[in-house]
Design a protein around this motif. Structure first.
Motif, PDB file in Angstrom:
ATOM      1  N   MET A   1       8.720  14.711 -11.662  1.00  0.00           N
ATOM      2  CA  MET A   1       9.320  15.536 -12.610  1.00  0.00           C
ATOM      3  C   MET A   1       9.001  14.539 -13.935  1.00  0.00           C
ATOM      4  SD  MET A   1      13.083  16.211 -10.844  1.00  0.00           S
ATOM      5  CE  MET A   1      13.811  16.605 -12.366  1.00  0.00           C
ATOM      6  N   HIS A   2       8.976  13.399 -13.711  1.00  0.00           N
ATOM      7  CA  HIS A   2       8.660  12.659 -15.043  1.00  0.00           C
ATOM      8  C   HIS A   2       7.516  12.632 -15.507  1.00  0.00           C
ATOM      9  CE1 HIS A   2      12.968  10.798 -16.075  1.00  0.00           C
ATOM     10  NE2 HIS A   2      13.054  11.037 -14.649  1.00  0.00           N
ATOM     11  N   GLU A   3       6.572  12.700 -14.585  1.00  0.00           N
ATOM     12  CA  GLU A   3       5.285  12.529 -14.812  1.00  0.00           C
ATOM     13  C   GLU A   3       4.866  13.872 -15.482  1.00  0.00           C
ATOM     14  OE1 GLU A   3       2.960  10.215 -14.799  1.00  0.00           O
ATOM     15  OE2 GLU A   3       3.555   8.437 -13.761  1.00  0.00           O
ATOM     16  N   GLU A   4       5.176  14.949 -14.777  1.00  0.00           N
ATOM     17  CA  GLU A   4       5.048  16.360 -15.627  1.00  0.00           C
ATOM     18  C   GLU A   4       5.536  16.334 -17.039  1.00  0.00           C
ATOM     19  OE1 GLU A   4       3.301  19.248 -14.422  1.00  0.00           O
ATOM     20  OE2 GLU A   4       2.355  17.664 -13.366  1.00  0.00           O
ATOM     21  N   ALA A   5       6.614  16.116 -17.055  1.00  0.00           N
ATOM     22  CA  ALA A   5       7.441  16.026 -18.364  1.00  0.00           C
ATOM     23  C   ALA A   5       6.560  15.268 -19.557  1.00  0.00           C
ATOM     24  CB  ALA A   5       8.992  15.484 -18.493  1.00  0.00           C
ATOM     25  N   ALA A   6       6.278  14.069 -19.202  1.00  0.00           N
ATOM     26  CA  ALA A   6       5.441  13.441 -19.988  1.00  0.00           C
ATOM     27  C   ALA A   6       4.200  13.907 -20.503  1.00  0.00           C
ATOM     28  CB  ALA A   6       5.354  11.775 -19.352  1.00  0.00           C
ATOM     29  N   ASN A   7       3.835  14.837 -19.575  1.00  0.00           N
ATOM     30  CA  ASN A   7       2.388  15.569 -19.730  1.00  0.00           C
ATOM     31  C   ASN A   7       2.586  16.670 -20.366  1.00  0.00           C
ATOM     32  OD1 ASN A   7       0.469  13.514 -18.448  1.00  0.00           O
ATOM     33  ND2 ASN A   7       0.839  14.504 -16.411  1.00  0.00           N
ATOM     34  N   GLY A   8       3.783  17.237 -20.903  1.00  0.00           N
ATOM     35  CA  GLY A   8       4.114  18.336 -21.863  1.00  0.00           C
ATOM     36  C   GLY A   8       4.531  19.400 -21.275  1.00  0.00           C
ATOM     37  N   ASN A   9       4.936  19.140 -19.667  1.00  0.00           N
ATOM     38  CA  ASN A   9       5.404  20.204 -19.144  1.00  0.00           C
ATOM     39  C   ASN A   9       7.098  20.531 -19.498  1.00  0.00           C
ATOM     40  OD1 ASN A   9       6.799  21.923 -16.739  1.00  0.00           O
ATOM     41  ND2 ASN A   9       5.066  21.460 -15.685  1.00  0.00           N
ATOM     42  N   SER A  10       7.166  21.656 -20.081  1.00  0.00           N
ATOM     43  CA  SER A  10       8.687  21.965 -20.678  1.00  0.00           C
ATOM     44  C   SER A  10       9.575  22.224 -19.703  1.00  0.00           C
ATOM     45  CB  SER A  10       8.363  22.900 -21.774  1.00  0.00           C
ATOM     46  OG  SER A  10       8.055  24.291 -21.217  1.00  0.00           O
ATOM     47  N   VAL A  11       9.149  22.669 -18.540  1.00  0.00           N
ATOM     48  CA  VAL A  11       9.988  22.947 -17.404  1.00  0.00           C
ATOM     49  C   VAL A  11      10.710  21.900 -16.910  1.00  0.00           C
ATOM     50  CG1 VAL A  11      10.310  24.374 -15.078  1.00  0.00           C
ATOM     51  CG2 VAL A  11       9.021  25.318 -16.966  1.00  0.00           C
TER      52      VAL A  11
ATOM     53  N   ALA B   1      18.551  18.691 -18.200  1.00  0.00           N
ATOM     54  CA  ALA B   1      19.757  19.082 -17.444  1.00  0.00           C
ATOM     55  C   ALA B   1      20.363  18.142 -16.301  1.00  0.00           C
ATOM     56  CB  ALA B   1      19.352  20.480 -16.457  1.00  0.00           C
ATOM     57  N   GLY B   2      19.786  16.830 -16.170  1.00  0.00           N
ATOM     58  CA  GLY B   2      20.280  15.909 -15.185  1.00  0.00           C
ATOM     59  C   GLY B   2      19.785  16.088 -13.792  1.00  0.00           C
ATOM     60  N   HIS B   3      18.712  16.879 -13.429  1.00  0.00           N
ATOM     61  CA  HIS B   3      18.322  16.970 -12.205  1.00  0.00           C
ATOM     62  C   HIS B   3      18.047  15.761 -11.471  1.00  0.00           C
ATOM     63  CE1 HIS B   3      17.611  21.680 -12.512  1.00  0.00           C
ATOM     64  NE2 HIS B   3      18.645  21.432 -12.964  1.00  0.00           N
ATOM     65  N   ASP B   4      17.122  14.991 -12.071  1.00  0.00           N
ATOM     66  CA  ASP B   4      16.762  13.682 -11.902  1.00  0.00           C
ATOM     67  C   ASP B   4      17.874  12.703 -11.526  1.00  0.00           C
ATOM     68  OD1 ASP B   4      17.353  13.510 -14.576  1.00  0.00           O
ATOM     69  OD2 ASP B   4      15.861  11.815 -14.967  1.00  0.00           O
TER      70      ASP B   4
END
Length: 253
Positions: A206-216, A223-226
């Protein structure tokens, strides 16, 4: 171009469309390999998955599987969990002879499944990817996250997703799924650790994808899923020995 009359079905990552008895899903780099997997399942007699029908206008097309797809919070009863374990075992067994190819493209996990890669894991065995009829699980859908890995990678995650671990009888319910799967005593001994490892991989992903610009995935983190997954990992680790004893009760190798 999707037919304007198509029924949109919003999932956790993608929006898919039902058109008659077909489902149109956005193409991904793994689509052709996943379709080859779905065809292999059919050839091996496993029909509890969508049928791959091809590619059309930037979308993959698969058959619609009738039934009910519940929310992430759905918790089956003991019989439903046993049936789920049997269904997952049947799926895994149908993949053991899947012939790999050099051009295979699978979903990219930032923390890949550990060895041994003895089956093709579904990668997201959860209520929202399972079709039920009258309370019984009858099929799995959404194979986008499939890739080779160990059986326990899927079983551990399924047990996490389908059992409410904060209920007093949680381990008894988990044991029903393991019984249906015919999980050995040795495998059950490592089940809780496998679930924790799978959740840790999910948080990293999740964090790698978010850092790569994945908005989902960024939205999931906002939302606190992690944080929820980390709390669940800690809870499972704290109660590991008690859960493992109950889950392993009566199992044989």
């Amino acid at each position: 171009m999707i037919d304007p009359s198509a029924e949109a079905m919003v999932g956790g990552i993608n929006t898919v469309y039902r058109i008659g008895e077909t489902v149109h899903r956005p193409l991904g780099p793994q689509t052709l390999t996943v379709h080859r997997l779905l065809k292999h399942l059919r050839a091996n007699g496993f029909t509890a998955a969508p049928q791959a029908l091809g590619v059309e206008g930037g979308y993959e097309v698969v058959s619609f599987v009738p039934g009910d797809v519940p929310s992430a919070e759905h918790r089956p009863d003991i019989d439903g969990l046993y049936a789920l374990g049997r269904l997952l075992r049947d799926y895994h067994d149908a993949t053991t002879d899947f012939p790999s190819r050099p051009d295979d493209r699978w979903y990219t996990w930032h923390v890949p499944p550990p060895e041994p890669h003895d089956v093709v894991c579904h990668g997201d065995i959860a209520p929202y990817n399972t079709v039920f009829l009258q309370g019984t699980p009858v099929a799995f859908i959404d194979f986008d996250t499939a890739r080779p890995g160990p059986r326990i990678w899927d079983v551990g995650y399924a047990v996490y997703r389908f059992v409410d671990w904060r209920q007093p009888d949680a381990a008894v319910h988990a044991r029903a799924l393991c019984d249906g799967y015919r999980l050995t005593a040795r495998e059950r001994h490592g089940l809780i650790d496998a679930a924790i490892e799978r959740l840790d991989a999910l948080v990293t992903h999740m964090h790698e994808e978010a850092a790569n610009g994945n908005s989902v995935f960024a939205g999931h983190i906002d939302a606190g899923h992690d944080a929820l997954y980390r709390a669940d990992m800690q809870y499972l680790g704290t109660h590991r020995d008690r859960f493992t004893t109950i889950i392993g009760n009566g199992a044989v190798d």
